[in-house]
Design a protein around this motif. Sequence first.
Motif, PDB file in Angstrom:
ATOM      1  N   VAL A   1      65.350 107.736  49.333  1.00 47.96           N
ATOM      2  CA  VAL A   1      64.139 107.233  48.694  1.00 47.96           C
ATOM      3  C   VAL A   1      62.942 107.954  49.303  1.00 47.96           C
ATOM      4  O   VAL A   1      62.786 108.019  50.523  1.00 47.96           O
ATOM      5  CB  VAL A   1      64.015 105.706  48.887  1.00 47.96           C
ATOM      6  N   CYS A   2      62.103 108.536  48.447  1.00 46.29           N
ATOM      7  CA  CYS A   2      60.914 109.242  48.924  1.00 46.29           C
ATOM      8  C   CYS A   2      59.973 108.247  49.591  1.00 46.29           C
ATOM      9  O   CYS A   2      59.659 107.194  49.014  1.00 46.29           O
ATOM     10  CB  CYS A   2      60.219 109.934  47.760  1.00 46.29           C
ATOM     11  N   GLU A   3      59.525 108.580  50.786  1.00 44.82           N
ATOM     12  CA  GLU A   3      58.670 107.647  51.524  1.00 44.82           C
ATOM     13  C   GLU A   3      57.221 107.709  51.068  1.00 44.82           C
ATOM     14  O   GLU A   3      56.370 106.994  51.572  1.00 44.82           O
ATOM     15  CB  GLU A   3      58.798 107.905  53.033  1.00 44.82           C
ATOM     16  N   VAL A   4      56.907 108.587  50.122  1.00 41.11           N
ATOM     17  CA  VAL A   4      55.551 108.617  49.564  1.00 41.11           C
ATOM     18  C   VAL A   4      55.511 107.901  48.210  1.00 41.11           C
ATOM     19  O   VAL A   4      54.779 106.939  48.031  1.00 41.11           O
ATOM     20  CB  VAL A   4      55.025 110.066  49.441  1.00 41.11           C
ATOM     21  N   CYS A   5      56.341 108.354  47.252  1.00 42.86           N
ATOM     22  CA  CYS A   5      56.254 107.763  45.906  1.00 42.86           C
ATOM     23  C   CYS A   5      57.284 106.656  45.670  1.00 42.86           C
ATOM     24  O   CYS A   5      57.203 105.938  44.679  1.00 42.86           O
ATOM     25  CB  CYS A   5      56.386 108.839  44.834  1.00 42.86           C
ATOM     26  N   GLY A   6      58.271 106.551  46.551  1.00 38.34           N
ATOM     27  CA  GLY A   6      59.240 105.478  46.413  1.00 38.34           C
ATOM     28  C   GLY A   6      60.359 105.748  45.419  1.00 38.34           C
ATOM     29  O   GLY A   6      61.190 104.873  45.167  1.00 38.34           O
TER      30      GLY A   6
ATOM     31  N   VAL B   1      60.505 113.110  51.999  1.00 40.84           N
ATOM     32  CA  VAL B   1      59.701 113.115  50.771  1.00 40.84           C
ATOM     33  C   VAL B   1      60.380 113.930  49.676  1.00 40.84           C
ATOM     34  O   VAL B   1      61.164 114.833  49.953  1.00 40.84           O
ATOM     35  CB  VAL B   1      58.274 113.680  51.022  1.00 40.84           C
ATOM     36  N   CYS B   2      60.064 113.607  48.428  1.00 40.49           N
ATOM     37  CA  CYS B   2      60.640 114.344  47.301  1.00 40.49           C
ATOM     38  C   CYS B   2      59.854 115.637  47.081  1.00 40.49           C
ATOM     39  O   CYS B   2      58.781 115.839  47.647  1.00 40.49           O
ATOM     40  CB  CYS B   2      60.639 113.472  46.039  1.00 40.49           C
ATOM     41  N   LEU B   3      60.373 116.499  46.230  1.00 44.92           N
ATOM     42  CA  LEU B   3      59.743 117.817  46.033  1.00 44.92           C
ATOM     43  C   LEU B   3      58.342 117.707  45.439  1.00 44.92           C
ATOM     44  O   LEU B   3      57.488 118.551  45.693  1.00 44.92           O
ATOM     45  CB  LEU B   3      60.632 118.701  45.143  1.00 44.92           C
ATOM     46  N   ASP B   4      58.085 116.654  44.665  1.00 48.06           N
ATOM     47  CA  ASP B   4      56.753 116.517  44.084  1.00 48.06           C
ATOM     48  C   ASP B   4      55.728 116.009  45.095  1.00 48.06           C
ATOM     49  O   ASP B   4      54.528 116.208  44.927  1.00 48.06           O
ATOM     50  CB  ASP B   4      56.795 115.575  42.867  1.00 48.06           C
ATOM     51  N   CYS B   5      56.203 115.337  46.119  1.00 45.17           N
ATOM     52  CA  CYS B   5      55.284 114.822  47.136  1.00 45.17           C
ATOM     53  C   CYS B   5      55.168 115.778  48.335  1.00 45.17           C
ATOM     54  O   CYS B   5      54.391 115.536  49.251  1.00 45.17           O
ATOM     55  CB  CYS B   5      55.749 113.446  47.606  1.00 45.17           C
ATOM     56  N   PHE B   6      55.920 116.830  48.325  1.00 44.83           N
ATOM     57  CA  PHE B   6      55.961 117.782  49.425  1.00 44.83           C
ATOM     58  C   PHE B   6      54.960 118.892  49.185  1.00 44.83           C
ATOM     59  O   PHE B   6      54.832 119.399  48.076  1.00 44.83           O
ATOM     60  CB  PHE B   6      57.385 118.354  49.490  1.00 44.83           C
TER      61      PHE B   6
END
Length: 174
Positions: free
Chosen positions: A141-146, A162-167
């Motif tokens: 689970v991405c710790e930024v967007c969930g 984090v996921c690629l979109d939040c990185f």
Amino acid sequence: MDTNAWNAAVAFHGHACPGLAIGVRAALAARDHFAAARAEDEQLVCVCENDACGVDGIQAILGCTAGKGNLLFRLRGRQAFTFFERKSGRSLRLVLRADIPDLPRAEKIEWLLNAPEEAVFRRTAPRCGMPEPARLFRTCVCEVCGEPAAEYAMRLQDGRTVCLDCFSPYDRGW
Ligand SMILES: [Zn+2]
Ligand SMILES: [Zn+2]
């Protein structure tokens, strides 16, 4: 020319076009070469060097599909298709010739479907290795967007997953 195959591909793709004819011709050549039935599992793998109309011919005729994981893209903007048979390790790469005749659309489709294979494609050795079978990954689970995503698509940033979109990538060319 296998009319049933062409009709099935047109139905799948939504229209008849020269691009689809290229993919259908490649699929039929692969089917003959490997004497393959529709790929029910991942036995036959296609690595496609473009994401244009022809890809739908491959999917409709060979059953190599994006969802099954036996249709992979290696985008080079080129009308080239590489096929691998997992069991035997055999491969076949077909590249559209540079000297395809410039014909009106309907005649071009006919030509692509009916000309001798050597006039349509060049056969070459593969330019990539056989792709590994699809792997299963744990979900993080991405710790930024969930949003949950597969582990291979996660990064570490500020000590968080984090996921690629939040990185934000840090790439200085190494
Ligand atoms: Zn098309
Ligand atoms: Zn995220």
